[in-house]
Motif scaffolding. Structure first.
Motif, mmCIF file in Angstrom:
data_model
loop_
_atom_site.group_PDB
_atom_site.id
_atom_site.type_symbol
_atom_site.label_atom_id
_atom_site.label_comp_id
_atom_site.label_asym_id
_atom_site.label_seq_id
_atom_site.Cartn_x
_atom_site.Cartn_y
_atom_site.Cartn_z
ATOM 1 N N ALA A 180 0.833 -1.206 0.000
ATOM 2 C CA ALA A 180 0.000 0.000 0.000
ATOM 3 C C ALA A 180 0.865 1.252 0.000
ATOM 4 O O ALA A 180 0.586 2.228 -0.715
ATOM 5 C CB ALA A 180 -0.936 -0.006 1.205
ATOM 6 N N ALA A 181 1.934 1.268 0.808
ATOM 7 C CA ALA A 181 2.823 2.429 0.865
ATOM 8 C C ALA A 181 3.548 2.637 -0.457
ATOM 9 O O ALA A 181 3.717 3.775 -0.920
ATOM 10 C CB ALA A 181 3.827 2.258 1.997
ATOM 11 N N LEU A 182 3.982 1.556 -1.098
ATOM 12 C CA LEU A 182 4.649 1.675 -2.386
ATOM 13 C C LEU A 182 3.695 2.171 -3.467
ATOM 14 O O LEU A 182 4.074 2.977 -4.323
ATOM 15 C CB LEU A 182 5.252 0.329 -2.788
ATOM 16 N N ALA A 183 2.448 1.710 -3.426
ATOM 17 C CA ALA A 183 1.464 2.180 -4.397
ATOM 18 C C ALA A 183 1.182 3.667 -4.206
ATOM 19 O O ALA A 183 1.092 4.433 -5.182
ATOM 20 C CB ALA A 183 0.170 1.378 -4.264
ATOM 21 N N ALA A 184 1.034 4.103 -2.946
ATOM 22 C CA ALA A 184 0.809 5.520 -2.668
ATOM 23 C C ALA A 184 2.011 6.350 -3.101
ATOM 24 O O ALA A 184 1.860 7.454 -3.644
ATOM 25 C CB ALA A 184 0.529 5.717 -1.180
ATOM 26 N N THR A 185 3.207 5.838 -2.866
ATOM 27 C CA THR A 185 4.418 6.541 -3.288
ATOM 28 C C THR A 185 4.446 6.725 -4.790
ATOM 29 O O THR A 185 4.776 7.807 -5.299
ATOM 30 C CB THR A 185 5.664 5.760 -2.834
ATOM 31 N N PHE A 186 4.096 5.686 -5.530
ATOM 32 C CA PHE A 186 4.114 5.762 -6.993
ATOM 33 C C PHE A 186 3.117 6.802 -7.510
ATOM 34 O O PHE A 186 3.455 7.661 -8.336
ATOM 35 C CB PHE A 186 3.798 4.388 -7.582
ATOM 36 N N VAL A 187 1.879 6.749 -7.014
ATOM 37 C CA VAL A 187 0.847 7.672 -7.501
ATOM 38 C C VAL A 187 1.179 9.115 -7.127
ATOM 39 O O VAL A 187 1.124 10.023 -7.967
ATOM 40 C CB VAL A 187 -0.532 7.273 -6.942
ATOM 41 N N THR A 188 1.526 9.344 -5.876
ATOM 42 C CA THR A 188 1.801 10.708 -5.443
ATOM 43 C C THR A 188 3.067 11.264 -6.084
ATOM 44 O O THR A 188 3.165 12.473 -6.324
ATOM 45 C CB THR A 188 1.923 10.790 -3.912
ATOM 46 N N SER A 189 4.040 10.418 -6.355
ATOM 47 C CA SER A 189 5.256 10.890 -7.019
ATOM 48 C C SER A 189 4.954 11.322 -8.445
ATOM 49 O O SER A 189 5.511 12.318 -8.926
ATOM 50 C CB SER A 189 6.326 9.793 -7.021
ATOM 51 N N ALA A 190 4.086 10.581 -9.135
ATOM 52 C CA ALA A 190 3.689 10.987 -10.483
ATOM 53 C C ALA A 190 2.989 12.339 -10.454
ATOM 54 O O ALA A 190 3.265 13.230 -11.265
ATOM 55 C CB ALA A 190 2.789 9.927 -11.102
ATOM 56 N N VAL A 191 2.081 12.515 -9.490
ATOM 57 C CA VAL A 191 1.380 13.796 -9.357
ATOM 58 C C VAL A 191 2.364 14.896 -8.971
ATOM 59 O O VAL A 191 2.323 16.014 -9.513
ATOM 60 C CB VAL A 191 0.254 13.684 -8.314
#
Length: 261
Positions: A180-191
């Motif tokens: 979950a943390a890695l998925a959030a990191t990926f999405v927020t980093s793209a944004v």
């Protein structure tokens, strides 16, 4: 970017992500001082470059977690819901309110020193007791994710490297928090990277990412993240948490020492 710089960035991303991906951290929090002190990326361009690293590196570990079926669940949605608006606010603050290198180094020390010490203490306390901690509520998780998203937007870490240790310390298992943390990191980093790219069109200074270096580091993280996620079931959880805590304390102490010189 020279070939030697690119290879160094690739190796740094690979080695860091292998050690950090098993506990849900992309490794950008530890790559950042390498970019500043070794690779010579200026502030504030280092922040969007770090976010670019997260975007490129993220799919490696996420692919492994997807194949294992560990990405499903409400925790991923809660983290993304909080961190996405937070990272936009953090990017704006980083560009317009925290431009100086001295302030940025102070921010690194202030974030990493308490985080590293807290993680070590919580890990040792958790190892000495048998009863698990009480998991935070959904509302608390979302609020925490938003606050961490702001810090991640300023620091260029996507937020996962803060969310992972905090949630694990609150009693959640690493196997649940890491994907979950890695998925959030990926999405927020793209944004966040997109926000910095837009801000670079409206202001002066090095606030756009260093694309070639970010891609080189990210490709290393892509490979290392997949390997780290694959190794997660075979690695001792307590030792990994202590290692991350010690690394955070070391990096934070390094920049605190530079400020005192």
């Amino acid at each position: 970017m020279t070939w030697s710089t690119g290879l160094l960035g690739f190796a740094a991303g690979l080695l860091i992500s292998v050690a950090t991906a098993p506990v849900g951290v992309s490794g950008a929090v530890f790559l950042l001082p390498v970019q500043i002190s070794v690779l010579g990326v200026p502030s504030p361009a280092v922040t969007p470059t770090n976010l670019l690293y997260n975007v490129v590196a993220g799919p490696g570990a996420l692919l492994r977690h997807h194949r294992a079926g560990t990405l499903r669940g409400p925790l991923t949605r809660l983290l993304v819901l909080g961190t996405v608006p937070g990272v936009v606010v953090g990017a704006v603050i980083r560009v317009f309110a925290v431009p100086g290198p001295l302030v940025f180094r102070l921010l690194i020390a202030v974030l990493l020193l308490p985080l590293g010490g807290w993680l070590c203490l919580r890990t040792l306390r958790r190892a000495s007791r048998t009863a698990p901690g009480r998991e935070p509520s959904a509302r608390a998780v979302t609020r925490l994710a938003m606050a961490v998203g702001v810090a991640g937007g300023i620091y260029g870490i996507g937020g996962g490297s803060l969310l992972g240790p905090i949630l694990v310390g609150r009693g959640m298992p690493v196997a649940k928090v890491a994907p979950a943390a890695l998925a959030a990191t990926f999405v927020t980093s793209a944004v966040g990277a997109g926000t910095y790219a837009l801000l670079s069109l409206t202001t002066t200074g090095d606030i756009a990412p260093y694309w070639s270096l970010g891609l080189a580091c990210g490709l290393g993280g892509l490979c290392g993240g997949y390997l780290g996620a694959r190794l997660q079931p075979r690695l001792p959880e307590t030792a990994l948490r202590l290692l991350l805590g010690v690394l955070a304390l070391g990096v934070g102490g390094l920049y605190a020492g530079q400020l005192l010189r």
